[in-house]
Write a protein that holds these residues in place. Sequence first.
Motif, PDB file in Angstrom:
ATOM      1  N   ALA A  27       0.829  -1.198   0.000  1.00 17.41           N
ATOM      2  CA  ALA A  27       0.000   0.000   0.000  1.00 17.41           C
ATOM      3  C   ALA A  27       0.869   1.256   0.000  1.00 17.41           C
ATOM      4  N   PHE A  28       1.952   1.237   0.766  1.00 18.24           N
ATOM      5  CA  PHE A  28       2.858   2.381   0.792  1.00 18.24           C
ATOM      6  C   PHE A  28       3.473   2.619  -0.581  1.00 18.24           C
ATOM      7  N   SER A  29       3.826   1.545  -1.273  1.00 16.19           N
ATOM      8  CA  SER A  29       4.432   1.694  -2.603  1.00 16.19           C
ATOM      9  C   SER A  29       3.483   2.394  -3.565  1.00 16.19           C
ATOM     10  N   PHE A  30       2.199   2.063  -3.485  1.00 17.49           N
ATOM     11  CA  PHE A  30       1.218   2.744  -4.337  1.00 17.49           C
ATOM     12  C   PHE A  30       1.088   4.213  -3.934  1.00 17.49           C
ATOM     13  N   ALA A  31       1.093   4.487  -2.637  1.00 18.56           N
ATOM     14  CA  ALA A  31       0.991   5.872  -2.175  1.00 18.56           C
ATOM     15  C   ALA A  31       2.183   6.692  -2.654  1.00 18.56           C
ATOM     16  N   LEU A  32       3.375   6.130  -2.528  1.00 20.25           N
ATOM     17  CA  LEU A  32       4.583   6.832  -2.954  1.00 20.25           C
ATOM     18  C   LEU A  32       4.579   7.052  -4.461  1.00 20.25           C
ATOM     19  N   VAL A 117      -4.998   7.088   1.071  1.00 20.88           N
ATOM     20  CA  VAL A 117      -4.531   5.796   0.582  1.00 20.88           C
ATOM     21  C   VAL A 117      -4.424   4.860   1.768  1.00 20.88           C
ATOM     22  N   MET A 118      -5.003   3.676   1.655  1.00 20.54           N
ATOM     23  CA  MET A 118      -4.943   2.727   2.754  1.00 20.54           C
ATOM     24  C   MET A 118      -5.044   1.307   2.233  1.00 20.54           C
ATOM     25  N   GLY A 119      -4.524   0.366   3.007  1.00 22.29           N
ATOM     26  CA  GLY A 119      -4.639  -1.033   2.680  1.00 22.29           C
ATOM     27  C   GLY A 119      -5.767  -1.664   3.480  1.00 22.29           C
ATOM     28  N   TYR A 147      -8.442   5.674  -1.772  1.00 27.14           N
ATOM     29  CA  TYR A 147      -7.742   4.761  -2.675  1.00 27.14           C
ATOM     30  C   TYR A 147      -7.322   3.549  -1.851  1.00 27.14           C
ATOM     31  N   ILE A 148      -7.873   2.370  -2.210  1.00 30.75           N
ATOM     32  CA  ILE A 148      -7.721   1.198  -1.360  1.00 30.75           C
ATOM     33  C   ILE A 148      -6.975   0.086  -2.084  1.00 30.75           C
ATOM     34  N   ILE A 149      -5.997  -0.488  -1.386  1.00 38.13           N
ATOM     35  CA  ILE A 149      -5.221  -1.606  -1.914  1.00 38.13           C
ATOM     36  C   ILE A 149      -5.621  -2.846  -1.141  1.00 38.13           C
ATOM     37  N   GLY A 150      -6.352  -3.742  -1.790  1.00 40.63           N
ATOM     38  CA  GLY A 150      -6.828  -4.951  -1.151  1.00 40.63           C
ATOM     39  C   GLY A 150      -5.775  -6.034  -1.104  1.00 40.63           C
ATOM     40  N   PRO A 151      -6.072  -7.131  -0.425  1.00 40.68           N
ATOM     41  CA  PRO A 151      -5.087  -8.197  -0.237  1.00 40.68           C
ATOM     42  C   PRO A 151      -4.692  -8.922  -1.515  1.00 40.68           C
ATOM     43  N   GLU A 152      -5.559  -8.882  -2.563  1.00 44.34           N
ATOM     44  CA  GLU A 152      -5.258  -9.581  -3.801  1.00 44.34           C
ATOM     45  C   GLU A 152      -4.621  -8.683  -4.857  1.00 44.34           C
ATOM     46  N   VAL A 153      -4.424  -7.415  -4.535  1.00 49.23           N
ATOM     47  CA  VAL A 153      -3.851  -6.481  -5.511  1.00 49.23           C
ATOM     48  C   VAL A 153      -2.417  -6.885  -5.852  1.00 49.23           C
ATOM     49  N   VAL A 154      -2.127  -6.918  -7.136  1.00 49.11           N
ATOM     50  CA  VAL A 154      -0.794  -7.269  -7.614  1.00 49.11           C
ATOM     51  C   VAL A 154       0.112  -6.045  -7.476  1.00 49.11           C
ATOM     52  N   ASP A 155       1.342  -6.273  -7.071  1.00 46.33           N
ATOM     53  CA  ASP A 155       2.316  -5.193  -6.951  1.00 46.33           C
ATOM     54  C   ASP A 155       2.417  -4.445  -8.277  1.00 46.33           C
TER      55      ASP A 155
END
Length: 319
Positions: A27-32, A117-119, A147-155
């Motif tokens: 999730a941090f990687s997407f935020a950055l 942004v959160m996971g 903006y949400i990053i779920g557990p199945e989201v691919v890097d």
Amino acid sequence: MAAILKPGWSKPSTILFASEIPANEKAFSFALAQAREFGSDLILFHAYDTLVVAASEASGIRYYDYAAAARTEKQHLEPLAQRVRDAGLNCEVVVRPGLPADEILAYTRERMIDRIVMGTHSPGPIGKILVGSVAEAVLRTATSPVYIIGPEVVDGSYRNFATRTILCAVSLHEASTVVADFAAELAAQHGARLILQHVIRPQDRADSLAGKSLDEVESEMLSLIPARLQGQVAIQTIVVPGDPTEELLYQSRAQQADLVVLGAQGASAFAAITRHGVVYKTLAHTHCPVITLSPVVLAACGSKSEKLRPAEAYMAGVF
């Protein structure tokens, strides 16, 4: 209805990353990545539950140093903050005592936050309850897109976190004008193609179509996009009968979507976040991030239905 969107929602100048400790690295990687793309300030926000502190005090500790606890929590986030600064971006670490959802929402009311942004999953047992508690409250009442990053989201690093295809769930309901307008603004900012999808439950097909063909409804859906954006964005419309969640997840994979846009409407969205709700299942199973607009955001954008809608759970594009 002409939607009233804040420019910062599609081109954020300040992003809040709601972090657990240890942080959700994906999730941090997407935020950055988003902060880099837009040159945004990035706030690393963490709230620690004071109920844990109370339990410690009950076991015999008479004095708890909240300031020291905050400093300790900040130290955990400093390596992430340094990565942000090394990227040439402004970064602030904010740590507060209190329930995470309450503190996230309170802080976003104090500051001009354009995006949260959160996971929905992090290491350890706490990750199992985030969708049902923290994310549920934030999705329901946030004053900016989430903006949400779920557990199945691919890097996203394999594509350099690029947003090339956006899938947006809509209907011909009034609130969908706001959702579609926002998705189109995002597509314009990213230079992405936009897919508008309307899923009609089989039992509602006759009433929803009202004698029209699927092709006719698909053509009508183009009217959801403001004229100023229609020439700037490649738009595809899809109308299909079926189960809303299954069709949304299927199209997200078939179209290789990089982002799904949802309107999480209703005065009470709890049912939409439970294990049987469309939003929950989308967050739990989609392979790409999801960005949601809360009922608060929709009402602020001029959706009158949000002020009149009874306390029930539903989602744009699902009837």
